[in-house]
Design a protein around this motif. Structure first.
Motif, PDB file in Angstrom:
ATOM      1  N   GLU A 187       0.258 108.153  38.949  1.00  0.00           N
ATOM      2  CA  GLU A 187      -0.460 109.036  39.858  1.00  0.00           C
ATOM      3  C   GLU A 187      -1.150 108.260  40.976  1.00  0.00           C
ATOM      4  N   THR A 188      -1.733 107.122  40.622  1.00  0.00           N
ATOM      5  CA  THR A 188      -2.561 106.382  41.576  1.00  0.00           C
ATOM      6  C   THR A 188      -1.773 105.390  42.417  1.00  0.00           C
ATOM      7  N   LEU A 189      -0.775 104.763  41.807  1.00  0.00           N
ATOM      8  CA  LEU A 189      -0.070 103.659  42.458  1.00  0.00           C
ATOM      9  C   LEU A 189       1.358 103.994  42.881  1.00  0.00           C
ATOM     10  N   PHE A 190       2.017 104.884  42.107  1.00  0.00           N
ATOM     11  CA  PHE A 190       3.449 105.096  42.311  1.00  0.00           C
ATOM     12  C   PHE A 190       3.783 106.413  43.007  1.00  0.00           C
ATOM     13  N   PHE A 191       2.756 107.178  43.394  1.00  0.00           N
ATOM     14  CA  PHE A 191       2.968 108.425  44.120  1.00  0.00           C
ATOM     15  C   PHE A 191       3.808 109.427  43.322  1.00  0.00           C
ATOM     16  N   PHE A 244      12.675  99.138  45.937  1.00  0.00           N
ATOM     17  CA  PHE A 244      12.097  99.149  44.595  1.00  0.00           C
ATOM     18  C   PHE A 244      10.587  99.361  44.611  1.00  0.00           C
ATOM     19  N   SER A 245      10.008  99.495  45.773  1.00  0.00           N
ATOM     20  CA  SER A 245       8.563  99.695  45.867  1.00  0.00           C
ATOM     21  C   SER A 245       8.261 101.159  46.154  1.00  0.00           C
ATOM     22  N   TYR A 253      10.966 104.376  35.278  1.00  0.00           N
ATOM     23  CA  TYR A 253      12.282 104.489  35.897  1.00  0.00           C
ATOM     24  C   TYR A 253      12.301 105.712  36.797  1.00  0.00           C
ATOM     25  N   SER A 254      13.303 105.778  37.679  1.00  0.00           N
ATOM     26  CA  SER A 254      13.433 106.940  38.559  1.00  0.00           C
ATOM     27  C   SER A 254      14.742 107.679  38.353  1.00  0.00           C
ATOM     28  N   GLY A 255      15.806 106.994  37.855  1.00  0.00           N
ATOM     29  CA  GLY A 255      17.100 107.633  37.702  1.00  0.00           C
ATOM     30  C   GLY A 255      17.832 107.818  39.021  1.00  0.00           C
ATOM     31  N   THR A 284       5.162 105.540  51.748  1.00  0.00           N
ATOM     32  CA  THR A 284       4.220 105.461  52.868  1.00  0.00           C
ATOM     33  C   THR A 284       4.728 104.717  54.102  1.00  0.00           C
ATOM     34  N   ALA A 285       5.781 103.892  53.939  1.00  0.00           N
ATOM     35  CA  ALA A 285       6.119 102.988  55.044  1.00  0.00           C
ATOM     36  C   ALA A 285       7.405 103.335  55.781  1.00  0.00           C
TER      37      ALA A 285
END
Length: 632
Positions: free
Chosen positions: A366-370, A302-303, A587-589, A309-310
């Motif tokens: 844009e800044t936090l969620f890529f 969920f991150s 949301y991402s779907g 990045t990880a």
């Protein structure tokens, strides 16, 4: 980005095993298969029931299409324990007292069980068949005489009666809302039980409600206090038992070797692991580190930060861990920050709209969620239930009934969506509009830059959170609110405190996520109806109590076709969006999942879940990873 905690809701109070293992909150709704005539009145006798139309599977079906009927049994599936908090201290999921462990639904069977490829169908589990009139004013279940509790005692109609009565009288307060349309439950024989529904209520989904109750043993609770939390493993009706409990750390469920129903068609090809384990961790970072080393085997991520990045750790680059984006065909989750309308300062819609304007999704994405997310604006996001544009046709006709109780813009403007902000953290245009709304609502800026009402009271807004991973989203939002003159702050609490404050409605604003159904119905009463607004522990986070919303929910519950469901859901969505009861999130779907490559799975993912409830342990893959030193 770590999502807000999910608030459990369901049309059935405790989902059948199928739905716990399917990887998502599915809903059993149950219709029509075969019609017989009785002398006194025509009734329908069937092996299952569906909300709209015929069932896909005939009475003599052997197994569901999407399962592997030859899947081997054995092995272990391990997950991270999640939920309202990152700990547990109770094995009683039916009451408010205590924090219940995840996965307890595996201990219980219900009269009916769901299908992996039908959104609103149920088939006999404890029940062999059911009978009901065309108007569904009652339903009678004929139970399988071979059905047994985990201690070997038979499951009888008397246990079904007890289940209804004890949940109604001693279960968490929301059960009074859930079960209110049931007039009586009576045993017609040792293995026949009848539910009679109240005159005049919408009955479309009530057989499903009855069929979805987790069946509890009367004889066990003659000596055990149902109203108390406990860490003693209870007697259940399902195919799994609690094997090992480490309070706050882990819980292990293992197969009951004497389970009576293993050969039933609804069970073939599912629940293939001998044991299911939920491992609990203090925070997201600790959990992810454990997953990377095999501390647990399946992860829904969920991150967005971690996903982007990880996922470059050694186990993944060596091919030991697989990463996938799976389709999610359900509504994408009603996720946001919910204002507590029980507090006077949130009564003015202009205030709520102004506060919502200060959350800059575009900058956050844009800044936090890529760039992984889309903005949520609907309570039924990413589904045909979402309101669009101006109301027209049947939706307009429905809303006309309430024109004198609705704001004019419902009829003259498209369904509300948050304005698109600039990609600077503080959008000056949004700040100007929000300032004008706060001024108009009587909250003026004082000499100290803070807004006060005519009584001189400062406008304060407290966010409460138990996950440090949320700081990177909340702190910029709080900074924007302070620019508006709001005395906003973030208070760190532990998971037990946040759960208690939610149950007591002791908060200004609460993060929460509801998983909606493609056939929304009675569960909406728990989230948005007046009757749940002040019911302790209810899912009505906002405290919404509005007569038009109540009426539209009831019309939706009464819908007799899929088309009617869509029209009425859109009308409800449109009206609630205009009320600004939340700050909608994102949301991402998709399901973002990662897992250690030791599983077999069917060729096709079920359309309404992640599908891991149909996976199995692949001995060859497991042996290979152990030989390579990947797993112990």
């Amino acid at each position: 980005m770590t999502r807000p905690r999910s608030v459990a809701i369901s049309r059935q109070p405790q989902p059948a095993l199928w739905h716990w293992l399917g990887g998502g909150l599915a809903v059993v709704s149950v219709g029509l298969f075969a019609t017989l005539a009785r002398a006194e009145a025509p009734t329908i006798v069937a092996h299952g029931i569906s909300t709209f139309g015929d069932l896909k599977y005939p009475a003599d079906f052997k197994h569901f299409d999407l399962v592997n009927p030859d899947a081997p049994k054995g092995g272990r599936m391990t997950f991270r324990g999640t939920g309202a908090s990152s700990t547990f201290d109770s094995l009683n999921p039916f009451i408010l007292k205590g924090e219940a462990a995840q996965g307890l639904g595996m201990l219980y069977d219900s009269l009916l069980s769901g299908s992996p490829d039908e959104p609103d169908a149920g088939y006999g589990l404890i029940a062999e068949s059911l009978e009901y009139p065309e108007d569904r004013s009652w339903v009678t279940f004929t139970m399988r005489p071979e059905a047994r509790f985990s201690d070997g005692a038979p499951i009888t109609a008397d246990d079904v009666v007890f289940t209804y009565e004890v949940l109604r009288d001693k279960g968490e307060p929301s059960y009074k809302v859930i079960l209110k349309d049931i007039e009586k439950v009576e045993a017609l024989g040792p293995h026949k039980v009848k539910f009679t529904f109240r005159p005049g209520v919408a009955t479309r989904d009530l057989p499903a409600l009855a069929g979805g109750l987790s069946i509890l043993p009367r004889h066990y609770y003659e000596t055990v206090d149902f109203a108390e939390s406990t860490l003693t493993p209870p007697v259940g009706s399902g195919q799994f038992l609690v094997k090992n409990v480490q309070p706050g750390r882990s819980i292990e469920y293992c197969r009951n070797p004497d389970y009576w129903g293993k050969a039933l068609p609804v069970n073939i090809g599912s629940a293939n692991f001998d044991c299911y384990v939920y491992e609990y961790y203090s925070d997201t970072t600790a959990a992810f580190e454990a997953f990377k080393s095999g501390g647990y085997l399946f992860q829904q991520e969920f991150s967005s930060l971690i996903w982007a990045t990880a996922y470059d750790f050694p186990a993944l680059t060596k091919g030991w861990v697989k990463r996938e984006e799976l389709a999610d065909n359900n509504p994408s989750g009603t996720q946001g920050y919910w204002f507590n309308l029980r507090r006077e300062k949130f009564q003015d819609e202009r205030v709520r709209q102004a506060l919502g304007m200060m959350f800059n999704f575009e900058w956050s994405n844009e800044t936090l969620f890529f760039g992984l997310y889309k903005r949520t604006d609907s309570f039924f996001e990413n589904s045909p239930l979402q309101a669009e544009g101006l109301p027209e046709g049947e939706e307009l006709a429905l809303l006309e009934e309430f024109r004198d109780q609705l704001p004019p813009e419902i009829f003259t403007e498209p369904a509300f969506s948050p304005e698109i902000s600039s990609t600077r953290q503080l959008d000056r245009g949004a700040l100007r509009k929000a300032s004008a709304l706060m001024d108009a609502a009587g909250w003026a800026v004082g000499s100290d830059g803070m807004r006060r009402n005519a009584k001189g009271e400062k406008f304060t807004l407290e966010f409460i959170e138990d996950q440090p991973s949320m700081d990177r989203v909340l702190n910029p939002y709080i900074a924007n609110l302070r620019a508006l003159g709001i005395d906003a702050r973030l208070t760190r609490v532990d998971s037990a405190q946040i759960q208690q404050r939610q149950e007591d409605f002791n908060y200004d604003i609460m993060a929460g996520r509801f998983v909606m159904s493609l056939t929304p119905s009675m569960e909406l009463r728990q989230i948005f109806a007046s009757e749940s607004a002040n019911a302790k522990g209810s899912a009505n986070l906002s405290g919404l109590a509005d007569p038009v919303v109540d009426a539209l929910i009831e019309k939706l519950v009464q819908a007799k076709s899929r088309d009617e469901v869509q029209v009425r859901a859109r009308a409800l969505d449109r009206v609630m969006r205009a009320k600004h009861i939340w700050v909608p999130n994102w949301y991402s779907g998709k399901y973002l999942v990662a897992y250690w490559d030791i599983f077999g799975k069917p060729d096709q993912q079920p359309p309404y879940s992640r599908g891991d409830g149909l996976w199995w342990s692949d001995a060859d893959k497991l042996g290979k990873l152990k030989a390579e030193g990947a797993l112990r």
